[in-house]
Design a protein around this motif. Structure first.
Motif, PDB file in Angstrom:
ATOM      1  N   ASN A 224       0.911  -1.298  -0.017  1.00 48.91           N
ATOM      2  CA  ASN A 224       0.172   0.181   0.032  1.00 48.91           C
ATOM      3  C   ASN A 224       0.955   1.367  -0.073  1.00 48.91           C
ATOM      4  OD1 ASN A 224      -2.828   1.243   0.273  1.00 48.91           O
ATOM      5  ND2 ASN A 224      -1.883   1.761   2.377  1.00 48.91           N
ATOM      6  N   ASP A 225       0.470   2.043  -0.737  1.00 48.26           N
ATOM      7  CA  ASP A 225       1.234   3.403  -0.970  1.00 48.26           C
ATOM      8  C   ASP A 225       0.616   4.665  -1.665  1.00 48.26           C
ATOM      9  OD1 ASP A 225       3.759   4.898  -0.654  1.00 48.26           O
ATOM     10  OD2 ASP A 225       4.735   3.414  -1.155  1.00 48.26           O
ATOM     11  N   TYR A 226       1.104   5.971  -1.140  1.00 46.39           N
ATOM     12  CA  TYR A 226       0.638   7.192  -1.927  1.00 46.39           C
ATOM     13  C   TYR A 226       1.642   7.435  -3.098  1.00 46.39           C
ATOM     14  CZ  TYR A 226       4.418   9.325   0.353  1.00 46.39           C
ATOM     15  OH  TYR A 226       5.697   9.688   0.905  1.00 46.39           O
ATOM     16  N   ASN A 227       1.161   8.252  -3.962  1.00 42.35           N
ATOM     17  CA  ASN A 227       1.771   8.553  -5.254  1.00 42.35           C
ATOM     18  C   ASN A 227       1.951   7.743  -6.018  1.00 42.35           C
ATOM     19  OD1 ASN A 227       1.628  11.336  -4.356  1.00 42.35           O
ATOM     20  ND2 ASN A 227       3.802  11.640  -3.859  1.00 42.35           N
ATOM     21  N   VAL A 228       1.441   6.593  -5.897  1.00 43.86           N
ATOM     22  CA  VAL A 228       1.833   5.237  -7.055  1.00 43.86           C
ATOM     23  C   VAL A 228       0.513   5.127  -8.051  1.00 43.86           C
ATOM     24  CG1 VAL A 228       3.293   4.059  -5.523  1.00 43.86           C
ATOM     25  CG2 VAL A 228       0.940   3.675  -5.100  1.00 43.86           C
ATOM     26  N   VAL A 250       6.625 -15.834  -2.288  1.00 40.82           N
ATOM     27  CA  VAL A 250       6.068 -15.202  -1.330  1.00 40.82           C
ATOM     28  C   VAL A 250       4.659 -14.726  -1.501  1.00 40.82           C
ATOM     29  CG1 VAL A 250       6.333 -12.879  -0.199  1.00 40.82           C
ATOM     30  CG2 VAL A 250       8.240 -14.090  -0.847  1.00 40.82           C
ATOM     31  N   PRO A 251       3.946 -14.864  -0.395  1.00 40.27           N
ATOM     32  CA  PRO A 251       2.363 -14.901  -0.568  1.00 40.27           C
ATOM     33  C   PRO A 251       1.951 -13.310  -0.748  1.00 40.27           C
ATOM     34  CG  PRO A 251       2.815 -15.320   1.662  1.00 40.27           C
ATOM     35  CD  PRO A 251       4.171 -15.544   0.857  1.00 40.27           C
ATOM     36  N   VAL A 252       2.386 -12.680  -1.631  1.00 44.55           N
ATOM     37  CA  VAL A 252       1.777 -11.353  -1.946  1.00 44.55           C
ATOM     38  C   VAL A 252       0.558 -11.495  -2.914  1.00 44.55           C
ATOM     39  CG1 VAL A 252       2.276  -8.911  -3.119  1.00 44.55           C
ATOM     40  CG2 VAL A 252       3.871 -10.496  -2.037  1.00 44.55           C
ATOM     41  N   HIS A 253      -0.685 -10.883  -2.382  1.00 45.75           N
ATOM     42  CA  HIS A 253      -1.953 -10.911  -3.231  1.00 45.75           C
ATOM     43  C   HIS A 253      -2.325  -9.834  -3.610  1.00 45.75           C
ATOM     44  CE1 HIS A 253      -2.025 -14.198   0.239  1.00 45.75           C
ATOM     45  NE2 HIS A 253      -1.751 -14.828  -0.595  1.00 45.75           N
ATOM     46  N   GLY A 254      -1.966  -8.652  -3.277  1.00 47.13           N
ATOM     47  CA  GLY A 254      -2.698  -7.467  -3.985  1.00 47.13           C
ATOM     48  C   GLY A 254      -1.804  -6.110  -3.872  1.00 47.13           C
ATOM     49  N   PHE A 255      -2.218  -5.077  -4.489  1.00 50.28           N
ATOM     50  CA  PHE A 255      -1.419  -3.885  -4.719  1.00 50.28           C
ATOM     51  C   PHE A 255      -2.422  -2.782  -4.785  1.00 50.28           C
ATOM     52  CE2 PHE A 255      -0.145  -0.156  -7.302  1.00 50.28           C
ATOM     53  CZ  PHE A 255       1.286   0.119  -6.693  1.00 50.28           C
ATOM     54  N   SER A 256      -2.194  -1.756  -3.729  1.00 50.09           N
ATOM     55  CA  SER A 256      -3.334  -0.896  -3.525  1.00 50.09           C
ATOM     56  C   SER A 256      -2.666   0.671  -3.835  1.00 50.09           C
ATOM     57  CB  SER A 256      -4.170  -0.906  -2.263  1.00 50.09           C
ATOM     58  OG  SER A 256      -3.002  -1.128  -1.052  1.00 50.09           O
ATOM     59  N   VAL A 257      -3.334   1.443  -4.242  1.00 49.51           N
ATOM     60  CA  VAL A 257      -2.908   3.124  -4.413  1.00 49.51           C
ATOM     61  C   VAL A 257      -3.740   3.776  -3.387  1.00 49.51           C
ATOM     62  CG1 VAL A 257      -2.456   2.401  -6.780  1.00 49.51           C
ATOM     63  CG2 VAL A 257      -5.051   3.393  -6.276  1.00 49.51           C
ATOM     64  N   ALA A 280      -2.227  -7.769 -14.103  1.00 48.07           N
ATOM     65  CA  ALA A 280      -1.820  -8.721 -15.041  1.00 48.07           C
ATOM     66  C   ALA A 280      -0.700  -9.615 -14.530  1.00 48.07           C
ATOM     67  CB  ALA A 280      -1.032  -7.917 -16.290  1.00 48.07           C
ATOM     68  N   LEU A 281      -0.128  -9.330 -13.170  1.00 44.60           N
ATOM     69  CA  LEU A 281       0.748 -10.110 -12.572  1.00 44.60           C
ATOM     70  C   LEU A 281      -0.111 -10.991 -11.664  1.00 44.60           C
ATOM     71  CD1 LEU A 281       3.263  -7.527 -11.226  1.00 44.60           C
ATOM     72  CD2 LEU A 281       3.489  -8.962 -13.226  1.00 44.60           C
ATOM     73  N   GLY A 282      -1.408 -11.031 -11.651  1.00 45.16           N
ATOM     74  CA  GLY A 282      -2.190 -11.907 -10.918  1.00 45.16           C
ATOM     75  C   GLY A 282      -2.621 -11.343  -9.537  1.00 45.16           C
ATOM     76  N   LEU A 283      -2.503 -10.056  -9.283  1.00 49.70           N
ATOM     77  CA  LEU A 283      -2.606  -9.305  -7.992  1.00 49.70           C
ATOM     78  C   LEU A 283      -4.066  -8.951  -8.234  1.00 49.70           C
ATOM     79  CD1 LEU A 283       0.408  -7.414  -6.868  1.00 49.70           C
ATOM     80  CD2 LEU A 283      -0.189  -9.770  -6.399  1.00 49.70           C
ATOM     81  N   GLU A 284      -4.646  -8.767  -6.834  1.00 51.87           N
ATOM     82  CA  GLU A 284      -5.845  -8.023  -6.645  1.00 51.87           C
ATOM     83  C   GLU A 284      -5.280  -6.733  -6.483  1.00 51.87           C
ATOM     84  OE1 GLU A 284      -8.368  -9.056  -3.391  1.00 51.87           O
ATOM     85  OE2 GLU A 284      -8.556 -11.344  -4.115  1.00 51.87           O
ATOM     86  N   THR A 285      -6.281  -5.633  -6.838  1.00 52.90           N
ATOM     87  CA  THR A 285      -5.801  -4.144  -6.786  1.00 52.90           C
ATOM     88  C   THR A 285      -6.842  -3.481  -5.922  1.00 52.90           C
ATOM     89  OG1 THR A 285      -6.732  -3.505  -8.989  1.00 52.90           O
ATOM     90  CG2 THR A 285      -4.467  -4.014  -8.850  1.00 52.90           C
TER      91      THR A 285
END
Length: 385
Positions: A224-228, A250-257, A280-285
């Motif tokens: 999770n981050d800002y300015n992304v 590594v169990p990474v499931h998501g990327f959030s703005v 496209a990497l298979g992550l939830e957003t």
């Protein structure tokens, strides 16, 4: 179809301020995560207007800067606030109540009172919860930042904290912000101000995800981050890191703005494209902390044009998320200016939320509602077809 995971009502014990020795052992039992039937009643409510499987959430005000304000704890004492919180939103995020300095104020003591209350509230109101946050450079307690710990002790502290906190709410939290704001705006790891990365090296980030997953295998784990919001050096750094971690298993499931936006700057027009490349990497957003601040006139009252521009920003962020299949969680960082963090941290800026201090709905609220209703209509048509 978007996936649903929603905790149902459970009986929980009263909130406790627990010593370390009893923190994990007294964890409340997990709740059934089956979702209730989706309802399109009450279309004036954001949560009801949303497409099936799409969660519209808000931060729950409390802790942090609120402690220095001239009002009592909002979540505890403001009945109208809680009424709107329950009626309008299908997801809640503790604004500060799960951060290190609040939930782990002393080395041998955890304070779960407020976090427990928020989770119980969510279960009573058929809401999901986003946990925030486990590894961050900010809002750490003084005993941690100024403690004389060896690398081995720090590693054990982080593992214990993640295991205790995530484990306590296992089965009851939909998503966790595991690693928060680990890059600067140039896409460089925070090797100086982040105590974990500085003292333990970059590999500690992967370990944090592994420990969180062990504590709750069902929770979705996010960066999770800002300015992304845009495709830039910072989001590029996350894109590269995620690929490396996924390759390691590594169990990474998501990327959030976060999407803390200001009308003094242009709108991030490539937001949808950016979300799609993580999808496209298979992550939830997800969009996790949306607000749109503005420079206010001397009167303190924004112009109609300012309100329209703000509403347009809110609408376009929501549209970008709705356009990406894996973007199922959309959270605004508070819904009323009464408890907004913005005037405290951005001098001269404010009016950032979708309701006024008196809970009057702004054009931004209706922009979200109407966008959700249109998306739900299209979604129903698609499923019937």
């Amino acid at each position: 179809m978007r996936s649903l995971r929603l905790a149902t009502v459970t009986l929980a014990t009263a909130a406790l301020c627990l010593p370390l020795a009893t923190g994990a052992a007294t964890a409340a039992p997990p709740a059934d995560r089956k979702a209730p039937p989706h309802s399109h009643a009450a279309p004036d409510r954001l949560r009801s207007a949303a497409p099936e499987g799409f969660f519209v959430g808000t931060a729950v005000a409390g802790g942090g800067h609120h402690l220095s304000q001239d009002y009592p704890d909002p979540f505890t004492h403001d009945k109208e606030y809680r009424k709107i919180l329950a009626r309008q939103f299908g997801s809640v995020s503790p604004e500060n109540q799960m951060k290190w300095d609040f939930i782990h104020p002393e080395r041998d003591r955890y304070d779960f009172g407020q976090a427990d209350a928020i989770v119980r509230f969510a279960e009573r109101n058929r809401q999901v919860v986003r946990g925030h946050t486990l590894l961050w450079h900010s809002q750490n307690p003084e005993w941690l930042e100024k403690g004389d710990f060896s690398a081995e002790e720090l590693r054990a502290l982080l593992r214990e904290h993640i295991t205790t906190v995530v484990g306590r709410y296992a089965g009851r939290i939909q998503q966790w912000d595991v690693a928060n704001e680990i890059f600067d705006d140039q896409g460089r790891l925070r090797t100086q101000d982040n105590i974990w990365i500085r003292e333990l090296g970059p590999g500690i980030v992967a370990d944090a995800f592994r420990w969180a997953h062990e504590a709750d295998p069902e929770a979705k784990l996010f960066f999770n981050d800002y300015n992304v919001e845009s495709v830039n050096a910072k989001s590029d750094a996350y894109h590269a890191l995620v690929q490396d971690l996924l390759a390691q298993g590594v169990p990474v499931h998501g990327f959030s703005v976060q999407a803390h936006l200001s009308t003094r700057y242009g709108f991030p027009g490539d937001l949808e494209d950016n979300l799609r490349r993580f999808d496209a990497l298979g992550l939830e957003t997800a969009v996790t902390e949306l607000d749109v601040r503005m420079d206010l006139p001397e009167s303190g009252v924004p112009t109609k044009a300012q309100e329209r521009k703000q509403a347009d920003y809110y609408r376009r962020v929501l549209q970008a998320c709705l356009a990406v299949d894996g973007c199922n969680s959309f959270t605004i960082w508070g819904f009323t200016d009464k408890y907004s963090w913005v005037p405290v941290f951005f001098e001269g800026e404010g009016f950032a939320n979708v309701m006024t201090e008196d809970f009057v709905r702004k054009p931004a609220f209706y922009a979200l509602r109407d966008t959700l209703k249109e998306a739900a209509r299209k979604d129903r048509g698609h499923r019937r077809g």
